[in-house]
Motif scaffolding. Structure first.
Motif, PDB file in Angstrom:
ATOM      1  N   UNK A 153       0.854  -1.205   0.000  1.00  0.00           N
ATOM      2  CA  UNK A 153       0.000   0.000   0.000  1.00  0.00           C
ATOM      3  C   UNK A 153       0.885   1.249   0.000  1.00  0.00           C
ATOM      4  N   UNK A 154       1.960   1.208   0.786  1.00  0.00           N
ATOM      5  CA  UNK A 154       2.875   2.365   0.819  1.00  0.00           C
ATOM      6  C   UNK A 154       3.541   2.578  -0.537  1.00  0.00           C
ATOM      7  N   UNK A 155       3.899   1.475  -1.167  1.00  0.00           N
ATOM      8  CA  UNK A 155       4.510   1.596  -2.509  1.00  0.00           C
ATOM      9  C   UNK A 155       3.524   2.191  -3.500  1.00  0.00           C
ATOM     10  N   UNK A 156       2.251   1.763  -3.371  1.00  0.00           N
ATOM     11  CA  UNK A 156       1.223   2.304  -4.268  1.00  0.00           C
ATOM     12  C   UNK A 156       1.103   3.815  -4.053  1.00  0.00           C
ATOM     13  N   UNK A 157       1.204   4.223  -2.792  1.00  0.00           N
ATOM     14  CA  UNK A 157       1.063   5.649  -2.467  1.00  0.00           C
ATOM     15  C   UNK A 157       2.241   6.461  -3.021  1.00  0.00           C
ATOM     16  N   UNK A 158       3.415   5.927  -2.851  1.00  0.00           N
ATOM     17  CA  UNK A 158       4.590   6.708  -3.265  1.00  0.00           C
ATOM     18  C   UNK A 158       4.892   6.587  -4.757  1.00  0.00           C
ATOM     19  N   UNK A 202      -0.160   5.825   9.805  1.00  0.00           N
ATOM     20  CA  UNK A 202       1.140   6.015   9.155  1.00  0.00           C
ATOM     21  C   UNK A 202       1.013   6.193   7.636  1.00  0.00           C
ATOM     22  N   UNK A 203      -0.030   5.653   7.057  1.00  0.00           N
ATOM     23  CA  UNK A 203      -0.118   5.690   5.584  1.00  0.00           C
ATOM     24  C   UNK A 203      -1.139   6.715   5.060  1.00  0.00           C
ATOM     25  N   UNK A 204      -2.135   7.089   5.893  1.00  0.00           N
ATOM     26  CA  UNK A 204      -3.233   7.923   5.383  1.00  0.00           C
ATOM     27  C   UNK A 204      -2.949   9.414   5.510  1.00  0.00           C
ATOM     28  N   UNK A 205      -3.436  10.161   4.530  1.00  0.00           N
ATOM     29  CA  UNK A 205      -3.344  11.622   4.590  1.00  0.00           C
ATOM     30  C   UNK A 205      -4.542  12.191   5.341  1.00  0.00           C
ATOM     31  N   UNK A 206      -5.698  11.559   5.113  1.00  0.00           N
ATOM     32  CA  UNK A 206      -6.930  12.050   5.724  1.00  0.00           C
ATOM     33  C   UNK A 206      -7.662  10.901   6.410  1.00  0.00           C
ATOM     34  N   UNK A 207      -8.597  11.274   7.259  1.00  0.00           N
ATOM     35  CA  UNK A 207      -9.437  10.256   7.898  1.00  0.00           C
ATOM     36  C   UNK A 207     -10.881  10.743   7.923  1.00  0.00           C
ATOM     37  N   UNK A 208     -11.781   9.774   7.766  1.00  0.00           N
ATOM     38  CA  UNK A 208     -13.209  10.054   7.875  1.00  0.00           C
ATOM     39  C   UNK A 208     -13.757   9.039   8.864  1.00  0.00           C
TER      40      UNK A 208
END
Lengths: 228, 328
Positions: A172-177, A195-201
Motif C-alpha cells: 500500500x505504501x509503494x502504491x502511495x509513493x 502512518x499511511x493515510x493523509x486524511x481520515x473520515x
C-alpha cells in the motif's frame, strides 16, 4: 475538484436504513482512511460507492454522477474494489484472475507480479488453493489490473498473519509513493492507518461524525468513535 | 490414476476416427451412422456447454436452436429439391442444397433467435431462467407442429442429402468426415474461447456476477454473447442432424431433447472441453446397446446419471482427471 465526492449519502438494505448521511471527498493521489466501529456503515459506504446497493445523495467521480451507472461501469470509470473477504474467482488460476479483470493501462501481469512476487510464483495455481494472504494479494492485484484511479481496500489485512500484513501494508505504501492512485482504506489497525493515510473520515451510525487530516485526529476522538 | 486432459482429448478424437474406419473395413455402415449421430449430438452439446459449463446458465431450451438448424436445412433443401420459391417478404429464393450455405443460414438464424431469447431470459436467473428457456422451447415446438406448410406434426422429409463440394455426402463415411471435421473445428475454437479473455470473464461471471461487476465486467453482455455463440453452434448441429436423418420434425424442438443435451454434458463433465463429446458417445452407445435389449433403457441411463451426480461431480472427464467440473 475532488476525484470522489460523497455528500449526504443515504442507503437502505430493504426497509432498514444503513447510511444516514455520509460525507467524504478524495483527491487524486490521496490516501483516506474510512474509520468507525463495526456496523457503522463503512462497508455499506463502499458498496454504495461501487453501486452494489442503491443510494441517494451526491456521489460523483471526477464530477460524473455515479448514481446513473451500473456497478461494472463504475469499475470501468476507475474505481477498483478489493472487497472484504478477498473473494477471488476460486476456479480460475492466479493469472486467469488477473487477465479476466485486465483493462489497458500501466498495471499489467508483470507490474502486479513485481508488486507481489508471490503471485508470480503461483501464476498457474488455482485461486482456491492459495493461502489467505496470497488470496488477498491476488484480490489487490486483480483490482489494480483494472487500472483504477481510486483503489478501495476494504479490510485488506483482516485475519492475516502479522508478516503477511506487513507485506500488504508495504505494498500500500509503494502504491502511495510510486503511483498516483487515490486510496480509500478501511482497516482495524489505527497504527498502520495513521502512518499511511493523509486524511481520515469517521463514521458513527451511518453518518460522518469527523473528517480531517490524519495528523489532526486526536487520541480522544479516535477512542470515542473508533474505540482505539 | 489421474489422466491428463490432453490425453483424453487425443484418445477420444482418435477413437472417433478409428471406429468408423473399422466399420468401413468391416462393411458396417450402420456403425458409421451411429458414430455420426454421436458426433452431431456432441457438437450440439459443445454449443450448450458454452453457456452451461463456462457461463453457468442452465438453458432448458437449447432444442430451439437445434430445431432452427434442422428447419433451416429442411426448408432450404425442400425448396431446392421441389424447385419452388421460398418467399421471405421482399426476398425470394429457390432454396439451396449446398451445405455450407445451409450451415451459415442455420447459424445466423439460430444466433439471431438466441440474441432475442437471451435479451429476455438473461434478465432472470436460477429456476426462472430455466423456466423461461423451457417456455421458449415449447413455443417453438408448438409452432412447428402447427406449421402445416412444412409438414406440421409429421415433419418434413428430404429426399437426398445436401451437397458438399468434392464429397459424396450419401456415402456414410464421407458425411461422417464432414461432421467430425466440424466438431474438431468447434472444439478447437472452444478451447481457445475457454482461455480467452472473454472465456475467463464469462467464467468469472459464473462464479460470482457481483464480484465480476466490481472488476468492470458486464455480466449481461458476456452472457448474451455466450448465448448467441452457443445458439449458433447448436444450430449448426441441428442442420447436420437433419441432414443425417434426411428428415426434420418438431421433436427437434422438444424439451426432451433440451434435457438430453444437458444430460450429455453432465455425463461427460460440465465445463470440460471433451465432456459433451464423451457424454454423447456414452449416450448413443447406451441408446443402441441397451435400447436393443429393452425399450426402458432410459431407466439405466437414469441410474448412471444418478451415480455421476452423486459420486463423480466432474462427470467422466472429472473422474479420469481427478478434477471436479464447473459449479453451476
Amino acid at each position: 475538484m475532488s476525484l470522489l465526492q460523497v455528500q449526504n449519502l443515504c442507503a437502505h438494505y430493504g426497509s432498514s436504513q444503513a447510511l444516514f448521511g455520509v460525507d467524504l471527498a478524495l483527491s487524486e493521489g490521496e490516501v483516506t482512511a474510512l474509520m468507525g466501529r463495526n456496523g457503522m456503515g463503512k462497508s455499506t459506504t463502499v458498496k454504495a460507492i461501487c453501486r452494489m446497493i442503491p443510494s441517494t445523495g451526491t456521489l460523483t467521480l471526477n464530477g460524473q454522477d455515479l448514481h446513473a451507472w451500473p456497478s461494472h461501469k463504475v469499475a470501468r470509470a476507475g474505481v477498483g474494489l478489493v472487497p472484504e473477504g478477498r473473494r477471488c474467482f476460486a476456479d480460475l488460476t492466479v493469472t486467469e484472475n488477473l487477465i479476466a479483470a485486465a483493462r489497458p493501462g500501466d498495471w499489467t501481469l508483470k507490474t502486479v507480479s513485481a508488486l507481489f512476487p508471490r503471485l508470480g510464483e503461483r501464476a498457474g495455481q488455482r485461486a482456491a488453493s492459495l493461502s489467505g494472504g496470497e488470496q488477498q494479494m491476488l484480490a489487490i492485484g486483480r483490482a489494480l489490473m483494472t487500472n483504477p484511479r481510486l483503489l478501495i481496500l476494504d479490510e485488506a489485512t483482516e485475519g492475516l498473519a502479522p508478516l503477511i500484513r506487513q507485506e500488504i501494508w508495504a505494498a500500500v505504501r509503494r502504491l502511495k509513493t510510486d503511483t498516483g492512485v487515490a486510496i480509500l482504506l478501511i482497516d482495524k489497525s489505527l497504527k498502520e492507518l495513521s502512518s499511511v493515510s493523509d486524511h481520515a473520515v469517521i463514521l458513527e451510525r451511518g453518518k460522518t461524525v469527523w473528517s480531517g487530516p490524519m495528523d489532526t485526529l486526536t487520541r480522544e476522538t479516535s477512542e470515542r468513535f473508533v474505540g482505539v | 490414476m489421474r489422466v491428463n486432459e490432453h490425453a483424453i482429448t487425443a484418445a477420444v478424437i482418435l477413437g472417433l476416427i478409428a471406429l468408423p474406419v473399422w466399420a468401413l473395413i468391416m462393411d458396417e455402415p450402420f456403425t458409421i451412422t451411429l458414430v455420426t449421430r454421436a458426433v452431431i449430438l456432441a457438437l450440439a452439446a459443445v454449443g450448450l456447454n458454452i453457456v452451461l459449463g463456462i457461463g453457468g446458465l442452465v438453458s432448458f431450451g437449447h432444442a430451439v436452436f437445434f430445431g432452427i438448424g434442422g428447419y433451416a436445412m429442411g426448408i432450404l433443401a425442400y425448396h431446392a429439391q421441389t424447385y419452388t420459391t421460398l418467399e421471405l417478404g421482399m426476398l425470394s429464393t429457390g432454396g439451396t442444397k449446398f451445405m455450407p450455405v445451409i450451415w451459415l443460414v442455420a447459424m445466423v438464424v439460430s444466433a439471431f433467435v438466441a440474441g432475442c431469447i437471451g435479451l429476455l431470459s438473461l434478465r432472470t436467473s436460477g429456476v426462472y431462467f430455466i423456466m423461461i428457456t423451457l417456455a421458449f422451447g415449447q413455443m417453438f415446438y408448438y409452432f412447428a407442429i402447427s406449421w402445416a406448410q412444412y409438414g406440421g406434426e409429421d415433419g418434413l422429409s428430404i429426399y437426398i442429402r445436401n451437397d458438399f463440394p468434392g464429397l459424396n455426402t450419401l456415402v456414410p463415411i464421407q458425411f461422417f468426415a464432414i461432421c467430425l471435421a466440424l466438431l474438431c473445428l468447434v472444439l478447437f475454437l472452444m478451447a481457445r474461447l475457454q482461455s480467452s479473455v472473454f472465456g475467463l470473464a464469462l467464467n468469472a461471471t459464473r462464479q460470482s456476477a457481483i464480484r465480476a461487476e466490481t472488476v468492470g465486467l458486464n455480466p449481461m453482455r458476456l452472457r448474451l454473447l455466450a448465448f448467441v455463440l452457443s445458439g449458433a453452434v447448436t444450430g449448426l448441429a441441428g442442420a447436420l442432424f437433419a441432414d443425417l436423418n434426411r428428415f426434420v420434425s418438431p421433436t427437434m424442438f422438444s424439451w426432451q431433447l433440451s434435457g438430453e443435451l444437458i444430460v450429455l454434458i453432465i455425463i461427460g463433465g460440465v465445463g470440460r472441453l471433451m465432456g459433451p463429446v464423451i457424454g454423447a458417445c456414452v449416450f448413443v452407445t447406451l441408446e443402441h446397446v441397451l435400447g436393443g435389449l429393452t425399450e426402458f433403457w432410459h431407466i439405466y441411463l437414469g441410474v448412471i446419471l444418478l451415480c455421476i451426480v452423486l459420486f463423480a461431480r466432474g462427470g467422466i472427464v472429472g473422474l479420469l482427471t481427478g478434477k471436479e467440473g464447473a459449479h453451476v
